[in-house]
Structures are given as C-alpha cells and as structure tokens.
Write a protein that holds these residues in place. Structure first.
Motif, PDB file in Angstrom:
ATOM      1  N   LEU A 128       0.931  -0.952   0.408  1.00 42.22           N
ATOM      2  CA  LEU A 128       0.240   0.016  -0.001  1.00 42.22           C
ATOM      3  C   LEU A 128       0.651   0.994  -0.120  1.00 42.22           C
ATOM      4  N   ALA A 129       2.397   1.322   0.792  1.00 39.91           N
ATOM      5  CA  ALA A 129       2.910   2.594   0.823  1.00 39.91           C
ATOM      6  C   ALA A 129       3.487   2.792  -0.523  1.00 39.91           C
ATOM      7  N   ALA A 159       4.237   5.710  -5.768  1.00 39.78           N
ATOM      8  CA  ALA A 159       3.885   5.415  -7.412  1.00 39.78           C
ATOM      9  C   ALA A 159       3.333   6.229  -7.772  1.00 39.78           C
ATOM     10  N   HIS A 160       1.830   6.839  -7.200  1.00 36.77           N
ATOM     11  CA  HIS A 160       0.765   7.278  -8.085  1.00 36.77           C
ATOM     12  C   HIS A 160       0.883   8.462  -7.023  1.00 36.77           C
ATOM     13  N   GLY A 161       1.364   9.091  -6.185  1.00 36.86           N
ATOM     14  CA  GLY A 161       0.730  10.454  -5.446  1.00 36.86           C
ATOM     15  C   GLY A 161      -0.173   9.968  -4.604  1.00 36.86           C
ATOM     16  N   PHE A 193       1.640  11.744   5.561  1.00 33.82           N
ATOM     17  CA  PHE A 193       2.128  10.295   6.366  1.00 33.82           C
ATOM     18  C   PHE A 193       3.903   9.360   5.967  1.00 33.82           C
ATOM     19  N   PHE A 194       3.504   9.750   4.551  1.00 32.09           N
ATOM     20  CA  PHE A 194       4.876   9.184   3.492  1.00 32.09           C
ATOM     21  C   PHE A 194       5.396   9.663   2.840  1.00 32.09           C
ATOM     22  N   PRO A 195       6.332   9.871   2.384  1.00 32.39           N
ATOM     23  CA  PRO A 195       6.763  11.029   1.521  1.00 32.39           C
ATOM     24  C   PRO A 195       6.294  10.250   0.073  1.00 32.39           C
ATOM     25  N   HIS A 196       6.177  11.242  -0.557  1.00 32.29           N
ATOM     26  CA  HIS A 196       5.995  10.466  -2.011  1.00 32.29           C
ATOM     27  C   HIS A 196       5.788  11.961  -3.049  1.00 32.29           C
TER      28      HIS A 196
END
Length: 572
Positions: A487-488, A493-495, A569-572
């Motif tokens: 999921l992360a 990959a898709h922002g 939450f997560f870098p993207h």
C-alpha cells in the motif's frame, strides 16, 4: 593620590571586575542619579570594567576600560582632568556638578566639560555634588559585581546577584538582599524605578538610618525575624517610600538577613510573595557562607552536582540523601519540564543560558512550594525532585496546580510553548532515575500536542504503551505486514494518500464525516480511498486482529518516515 595607587585597580590581577564585559555606563548612571554627556550616541554602548579615584596631578597609567572619578575638582574646573583621563584611555570620566535635583540635568553640566568630552570622544558622567566619591566608587563596584554575576550566567548557582536578578524577572520589582547588619549584599532591578530610600541603600551599601527607624517603628523587622512570613509594607508617598514586600532569611531559628522587593512603575506580579519566600530559602546557604567565610559557589555547585547524581542514579541514593539534607527513607515526586525552544533558535551558548535562567526560575518556585526541593538539568530539560515523607502519599491535585502555575510563568518569560509532565512518585530515592525516564518519555509524547501545557504520566499511559509496542516491532525488523508495504509503495508511485486515509479512518472508529473534514475531501472520496486501501493491502476490517495489525503497522511505517502520527504520512 599616589601613582602606585592609581596603577592599582587597573590591572586584571588586582581588580576582579576587570576581564569581564563590565557594567553598562547607562546603568551606573541610573544607580547614581547621574546623566551622561559627550561622546555622542555611542555613549549608550559604553561599559566600564573598573573604577579609580584620581586627583589633579596624579600620573595616570593605562586606564583602558576604567571609569575615572575626578576628585579635588568640580564643575568647569574638572575639564582638564577629563582630557587627561581620556588621553590615558579611560572608558568614561565622572565629574561632580552643582545640581538642583536628581537625576542631574544635562544643561547643568558646565559647557567647558561638555566641550572637552566631545573633543576627547569620552563620555562624562555628571554626578550630583552632594555625593561623596567613596559612595560613588562603592556603587560602581556593586554594579561590576552584578555584571560579573550576570556573565557567569543566571540559574541556581549560589550567586546572590543571579538569584536577585531571577526574583526581579519573576516579580517585575526591584530586589535587594541584606544581612542582619542591614548591609546590602546584592541587588537587581531597574535603577530608574528606585525610590529614594532604595537609591540611598545602593549608594551607601546599607539601609539608611531614617528608613531603618521607620521599619522598626512599624514592626517590620520583628515580624520577619519570627518566621517566613512575607510582610507587605504599604507605600508612604510622604516619605518617598514605594510599596515593599520583605521576608526573613533564616537557618533554622537563626535570622541571617532579609530579602526586599520594591514595587516599581508597574504592580508586582501575582504570587510575588511565594517567589520571595522561595528565594529566601535558596539564599539561606549563601548567607551562611557570608557569615562563616565559606565558598558558596563551590558548595552550591556541588549541591547541584549531587542533585544531578540523584536524578541519574550515578551515586548511592542513601549517601546522597545525607549530603542533601533529605531523610534516606523519603520518596520523591518528579516533574519534567521542557522549554520547547526551537533547535535552531540561536547558538548553543544562547540556549544554555536560557536553560540556566529558566532553571533558576524553577528553583525559586520549587523552593517556595517545598523547602527541600531539588532541581537539576538533564537532556536539555529541567527536572524538579520533591522529596515526600515515606509514610504519606503525595497529593496529586496540588502538585498539578503548582506545575500549571510554573509552566504559565515560564511561558510568559521564555515566550516558548513550555510543557511539563508530572512523572509520578518514586517510592524511594533510588527509584528517581526510573521516574525521571517516565517524565522524559512523557514529554516526547506531549510534544505532539503543543496546546497541552501539563499532563501526568498516568494520563499518557495509552500512547506510551503503543510507543513501547512499536519499539518492540521496530527492533524485530522481520515483523512487517506485506500488504501495508504494498500500500505504501502504491502511494509513493502514484502520489496518493491511501495509507494515511486508512489510518485516520481507523483512528476515528470509522467516522467518515470527521475524517473527510480533517483531510479536506468529500466523504465519498474517503470511502473510495478506504475500499481501495483495504483491497490493495488484503485486509478484512471486520476482523479485530486485522484492524489492530493495520493500525500498528501503519504507525510503524509512519515512524520510519520521520513523522510519527502526523502528516505528511509517507514521502511521495
């Protein structure tokens, strides 16, 4: 005056005041009721590191950084002395002038003196002719000692000047410490706001006899000798006397001196009486040394070292208790305080100075709350240890009230979002390091919610438990949920923000409206994100273990991204 005597007091080996930044000339002028003329606007930045009295004809050596008092001449006749002192490198020159009042008016300084000062580029301190030079010298040396204390840094160090400055900052008043002979040992506060009795006491380094007589007549000294009552002395405008608070300083039943607080142009701060009482308790060991010629700096620094040893468990707790005057069977409540100053807010020395100043304020408040309180610094934080009798459980509510009051005061003075955690009570002194660690961890949790000023460890147990579980999972790198990692990776990959949306949804017990508003999306958008996240991760949200695994796993991954429980939450 002999040439040898002029030379003395100008070398760093003979005058302990030299070698420090010095006392601001403007402050010296305010204490003396003098005015500064000459040297243009730069006079306001002048500091003096020493003081001498010089007569006409004296051979002047190197007077760099020195304030020269021109004895034997006054008014216009002092012009030549001003030029000679300036030629020797003096920082400033003091001249006595005839005046109609205090402070001296600039236009009362003779034109010859002003012109000489401007030509020589040296500021002239115009002093009322009624002041004796020995009084002026004493007052200046007092300011030099005060400046030296400030340079060493405020805080709970055993310096009476530093303690006086802490009290002045906390109360908005003017502070002085006197021994039983009514001699002024230290003082702090705005000289411009001093009434005439205080001004005279600073100049003469002793309480003036007329003021002493009034205080005796009003029974003030009798009351402060009898205990730790803070006596409120009302203003007497007809006597030129502003309102004062005074408390006795004692060693057991023996009086050691008094701590005075004069009200300035603003009313005294709330609870100034409590601040004064705490400061008197901290001053007692220093006045013991004053009478018995001990080493207050060394002894009180040692006490701080011992308190730090008790906090960190470096030494045997029972042995330390004896040295600190605490019953070995005592327990102790611990309060942890963090100033929450920005890490990049100035250099390390500035942060250390602010921490020391705050620790001094905490010491005063703690001493007022509990006579045998201990304060130590560790990990860039301040810890208060409040010994408790072994046979009595501490009352949490008064301690919480005191901690809230303390944080309010610190926030007002530091202008930072100070936070504190009441970490709990150690059953015995040896357990203090364990309780200290609870406070440290509690402050880390509390940092997530800056609007909360004070919390107890008990009310932080749930997030602390989750944190410990995450620590365990973190140490066992093999315990990872592959569906959540997928999921992360999809988000990266898709922002998208599927993982963050899923965790917020789980945290809110499925309250779609609340989470959609928080994330600024339509409720249907949130529902779509949750369905897609569940499908990608292979989760079954009807299964409580799946929900728990998802919440822990997402938090663990969020921690790895450097933002535990926060956005992004997560870098993207």
């Amino acid at each position: 005056m002999s040439e040898d005597l002029i030379g003395a007091g100008t070398g760093t080996g003979d005058d302990p005041a030299l070698g420090v930044p010095g006392a601001p000339l403007a402050r010296v002028a305010a204490v003396l009721g003098a005015t500064v003329v000459g040297a243009g606007r730069g006079a306001g930045a002048v500091t003096v590191g020493g003081v001498i009295i010089a007569e006409p004809g004296d051979a002047l050596g190197d007077l760099t950084g020195v304030l020269v008092l021109t004895a034997g001449v006054r008014g216009a006749d002092a012009a030549d002395q001003v030029g000679a002192a300036a030629g020797a490198g003096a920082a400033a020159v003091a001249v006595r002038v005839d005046t109609t009042g205090v402070p001296v008016a600039a236009d009362e300084v003779p034109a010859a003196v002003r012109q000489c000062a401007e030509r020589a580029g040296v500021p002239v301190l115009a002093v009322a002719a009624g002041l004796r030079w020995d009084q002026v010298e004493t007052a200046v040396r007092g300011e030099l000692a005060r400046a030296a204390a400030a340079e060493r840094g405020g805080g709970p160090r055993g310096d009476l000047y530093a303690l006086a400055q802490t009290v002045a900052s906390l109360t908005r008043g003017l502070v002085s410490v006197e021994d039983t002979g009514h001699r002024v040992l230290a003082y702090a506060g705005s000289a411009d706001e001093a009434d005439e009795p205080r001004r005279r006491s600073i100049l003469e380094r002793a309480c003036a006899e007329p003021c002493l007589s009034h205080m005796r007549e009003w029974g003030v000294y009798r009351r402060v000798r009898d205990g730790d009552e803070v006596v409120d002395v009302a203003a007497r405008p007809e006597l030129g006397l502003r309102r004062r608070l005074v408390v006795g300083i004692h060693a057991g039943p023996r009086p050691l001196g008094t701590l005075w607080l004069q009200e300035g142009d603003r009313p005294l701060a709330d609870r100034s009486d409590q601040v004064l009482r705490g400061a008197a308790r901290l001053a007692a060991p220093q006045l013991v040394d004053h009478y018995y010629l001990g080493d207050p700096d060394g002894r009180l620094r040692s006490r701080e070292d011992l308190a730090h040893g008790l906090l960190t468990g470096r030494f045997n707790a029972s042995a330390l208790a004896v040295h600190l005057g605490i019953a070995p069977t005592s327990g102790a409540s611990v309060v942890a305080v963090d100033l929450r100053e920005e890490p990049d807010a100035g250099d390390a020395a500035r942060r250390d100075a602010r921490l020391a100043e705050a620790a001094g304020m905490v010491s005063v408040h703690a001493a007022a709350y509990r006579r045998n309180a201990l304060v130590a610094q560790a990990c860039g934080q301040i810890y208060v240890m409040l010994p408790e009798p072994a046979d009595r459980a501490p009352a949490e509510r008064p301690l919480l009230r005191w901690t809230n009051d303390l944080v309010t005061v610190l926030r007002g003075h530091t202008r930072t979002p100070v936070q504190a955690v009441v970490a709990g009570t150690a059953a015995d002194l040896a357990d203090i390091p364990v309780v200290k660690l609870r406070g440290h961890h509690g402050l880390e949790i509390l940092a997530r919610t800056p609007h909360r000023a004070v919390e107890t460890h008990d009310r932080l147990v749930s997030p602390l438990m989750v944190r410990e579980v995450l620590d365990v999972l973190d140490r066992h790198g093999g315990v990872r949920h592959p569906g959540l990692e997928a999921l992360a990776a999809h988000d990266a990959a898709h922002g998208t923000e599927l993982a963050r949306s899923l965790l917020r949804y789980l945290d809110a017990f499925g309250e779609v409206g609340v989470v959609a508003k928080e994330l600024s999306v339509h409720p249907n958008t949130l529902r779509y994100r949750v369905r897609k996240a569940v499908a990608l991760a292979g989760l079954d949200l009807d299964d409580p273990e799946h929900r728990l695994a998802a919440m822990l796993g997402l938090r663990l991954m969020n921690r790895g991204s450097g933002a535990e429980n926060g956005a992004p939450f997560f870098p993207h």
